[in-house]
Design an enzyme around this catalytic site. Structure first.
Site, PDB file in Angstrom:
ATOM      1  N   GLU A  31      -4.948  26.582  14.587  1.00 32.59           N
ATOM      2  CA  GLU A  31      -4.278  25.522  15.356  1.00 32.59           C
ATOM      3  C   GLU A  31      -3.519  26.031  16.579  1.00 32.59           C
ATOM      4  OE1 GLU A  31      -5.590  23.978  11.684  1.00 32.59           O
ATOM      5  OE2 GLU A  31      -4.191  25.641  11.983  1.00 32.59           O
TER       6      GLU A  31
ATOM      7  N   ASP B  13      -2.102  15.147   9.998  1.00 29.57           N
ATOM      8  CA  ASP B  13      -2.322  15.724  11.316  1.00 29.57           C
ATOM      9  C   ASP B  13      -3.428  15.077  12.155  1.00 29.57           C
ATOM     10  OD1 ASP B  13      -4.158  16.687   9.480  1.00 29.57           O
ATOM     11  OD2 ASP B  13      -3.854  18.799   9.920  1.00 29.57           O
TER      12      ASP B  13
ATOM     13  N   ARG C  95     -17.117  20.076   8.910  1.00 31.16           N
ATOM     14  CA  ARG C  95     -17.682  21.427   8.935  1.00 31.16           C
ATOM     15  C   ARG C  95     -19.213  21.410   8.998  1.00 31.16           C
ATOM     16  NH1 ARG C  95     -13.579  25.362   5.586  1.00 31.16           N
ATOM     17  NH2 ARG C  95     -11.948  23.841   5.189  1.00 31.16           N
TER      18      ARG C  95
ATOM     19  N   GLU D  81     -14.155  17.228   4.514  1.00 30.92           N
ATOM     20  CA  GLU D  81     -14.501  18.620   4.775  1.00 30.92           C
ATOM     21  C   GLU D  81     -15.982  18.772   5.101  1.00 30.92           C
ATOM     22  OE1 GLU D  81     -12.411  20.825   5.250  1.00 30.92           O
ATOM     23  OE2 GLU D  81     -10.612  20.425   4.075  1.00 30.92           O
TER      24      GLU D  81
END
Length: 609
Positions: free
Chosen positions: A514, A345, A199, A195
């Site tokens: 998404e 994913d 980010r 993360e």
């Protein structure tokens, strides 16, 4: 030829043929046919469109050296034919040009401005009630530090503000980063490697580029350099300091698989409580660390991150598909759960994106990434793709117990990244039209492009099937031989109300990006305005049901009921991704073109190497 024959049949010749022989009639037809071919041959020296070639070349003769094979020596200069539309557009009976005439540019500029206003509203809520915190809680007017306390919304939002030309926000966010972020990095405790990389590190690196950090490359972005806020060297300095600390996750691990968590203030790392790392998390670090190596001149960042993919290359897979957990202690996959939703994913996303990013190595040392991606997409089509009943929506399910276990018709909203990734992998960022004209698409590319468009339709219907017009976090599909049953989305007028099941615990919406990400990519590649229209419908639903009057936007607890109960949180990716992709979807195609930029999984754009 049919036209000429019909003309002959309908003319006076038809009456004379009653007295002439069949042989004479055939000779006449042959002469007319030869004349037609000779005229066509003379008119054009162009190759037939690749769509036409596909009709003639099939099976093992269809491919040659990775491109659609041209017609053989016997027809080296075919006649000029009218432009051929891809099959999906031909069935719709309208061309992209005709569709675009229906939507003047002024309409899209106006809609783009609405997205910019939404971004200002989101930022105003954050600035008023949560500045310096990771995220805004818009209903209770406070902030929270669920991502480690680095002010994640500030950094995630910065390049969106740059792209939109929101200069006041650029200045405000940039100055906050310059004044506060380095001290936060030195003093804060535990953060998640993945993360924080996508980010914070990703946001800093994108800001570096968009403020002119790389001389001579920014003109490709279609964005004016902004001199407000921090200078590019500040972003690079902070990014390097952060990356040095994050590297401990790689160097502390006994294998090439990094630990999941880092303690920033003392640059140490440790595994998650269960000892496992997510497959998607360890394989979704490479774009960022590669780009940092490029702009800093220090290869160690990219080298450490690429060891992960090099190691994953050696592990056994199921038709290219991988389990969602991996052990940093053993370096082996853990369990058999295979899915393209959470924890799986972006492994598939980064296989193709890292290959695209490193242009100079595509056909040499990084060719294995393209091969892994290609094999994985074959596995997706073979093992995970099904159609719903009764209306036949194409969806991607899961194998919770591996290839020898049962199939689950469950699809996370997270899977809606896949249409965009498939389209990007097929054309490498250029338009479908250019790819067809250049005969650049393999049979594999064409299959993936078709699947991309089918899945984008499904992802959009996950929105339109609900009462609010917003998608839930997870859906299930009615499928042949399946036993799934349960409540619908609430929109009884939806054609797909009986195809999609939304269970009670899955009805929440987290403002996820998404689907609009894939709509953006597919619009850029196909130039089909329906993707813009779908994006506008989704944006209007966000405006209607998630906007908070006092500032900001909020997640929802249940998208199937009106009014929807609200969840007191605004995710950083709503500003960093969702609104950014909507803004780009409604804008000009020369802004951050997909053949010159690659977006990380948090929508931070990096120029190709």
């Amino acid at each position: 030829m049919e036209v000429i024959t019909q003309a002959l049949v309908n003319s006076s010749i038809r009456y004379d043929c009653g007295t002439c022989s069949i042989g004479k009639f055939l000779v006449l037809l042959m002469i007319v046919g030869l004349t037609y071919l000779m005229v066509g041959h003379k008119v054009s020296n162009h190759s037939a469109p690749s769509e036409l070639l596909d009709d003639f070349v099939v099976g093992e003769d269809k491919l040659s050296n990775g491109v659609v094979h041209r017609i053989g020596r016997s027809w080296s200069k075919p006649p000029r034919l009218p432009p051929q539309l891809p099959p999906t557009e031909a069935r719709n009976g309208t061309s992209n040009l005709d569709q675009n005439k229906l939507y003047p540019r002024s309409v899209w500029i106006s809609r783009q401005q609405k997205v910019k206003e939404a971004f200002h509203h989101a930022w105003s809520g954050y600035r008023s009630y949560a500045m310096s915190y990771d995220e805004l809680m818009p209903l209770s007017h406070r902030g929270n530090d669920g991502l480690g306390g680095l002010g994640a919304t500030v950094i995630d939002s910065l390049d969106t503000a740059m792209i939109m030309g929101a200069d006041e926000i650029v200045s405000e966010a940039g100055m906050w980063i310059e004044k506060h972020l380095m001290e936060r990095i030195r003093s804060k405790g535990q953060v998640n490697l993945f993360e924080t990389t996508i980010r914070v590190l990703g946001g800093l690196l994108s800001a570096y580029h968009l403020t002119g950090g790389e001389h001579g490359t920014l003109e490709d972005s279609g964005i004016s350099v902004t001199r407000k806020g921090a200078k590019p060297e500040i972003f690079l300095k902070i990014a390097k300091n952060l990356a040095e600390r994050l590297l401990s996750a790689f160097t502390s691990s006994p294998t090439s698989i990094p630990f999941s968590d880092v303690i920033l203030h003392d640059s140490t790392a440790h595994p998650a409580p269960d000892g496992m790392s997510s497959t998607s998390e360890v394989s979704t670090l490479q774009l960022e660390f590669n780009y940092l190596s490029k702009i800093s001149g220090d290869p160690k960042y990219g080298s450490e991150a690429m060891k992960v993919l090099e190691h994953l290359r050696t592990l056994p897979k199921v038709e290219g598909l991988v389990p969602i957990y991996i052990s940093p202690q053993s370096g082996q996959f853990n369990g058999e759960n295979i899915r393209l939703g959470s924890r799986g994913d972006s492994y598939y996303e980064y296989l193709i994106k890292v290959w695209i990013q490193q242009k100079s190595g595509r056909n040499s040392q990084l060719k294995y990434l393209y091969e892994m991606y290609t094999e994985a997409m074959k596995g997706v089509r073979h093992l995970l793709v099904r159609k719903s009943i009764p209306k036949g929506l194409v969806f991607v399910g899961e194998l919770p117990y591996g290839s020898n276990g049962g199939f689950s018709p469950k699809m996370d909203h997270l899977v809606c990244f896949l249409p965009g990734t498939l389209a990007l992998g097929a054309t490498k960022g250029i338009t479908k039209k250019k790819a067809f004209e250049g005969n650049l698409l393999t049979a594999e590319d064409l299959e993936n492009l078709k699947l991309a468009e089918d899945l984008a339709k499904t992802c959009f219907e996950m929105y339109s099937v609900t009462s609010t017009g917003l998608a839930p976090e997870i859906v299930y599909f009615h499928a042949e031989g399946g036993s799934e049953g349960g409540p619908d989305g609430g929109n009884k007028s939806s054609e797909y109300i009986n195809d999609i099941i939304i269970k009670h615990n899955d009805r929440h919406n987290l403002l996820r990006p998404e689907t609009v990400e894939s709509l953006f990519v597919l619009y850029r590649i196909t130039e089909d305005s329906k993707y813009r229209e779908w994006g506008w419908q989704i944006f209007e639903a966000f405006e209607k049901y998630t906007k908070v009057d006092s500032g900001g936007y909020t997640c929802l607890d249940d998208v199937t009921t009106i009014p929807p109960p609200k969840r007191d949180k605004m995710e950083t990716f709503f500003l960093g991704e969702t609104l950014k992709y909507l803004y780009l979807l409604f804008g000009d195609n020369n802004v951050l073109p997909l053949d010159k930029f690659v977006f990380n999984t948090e929508a931070h754009p990096f120029p190709l190497n």
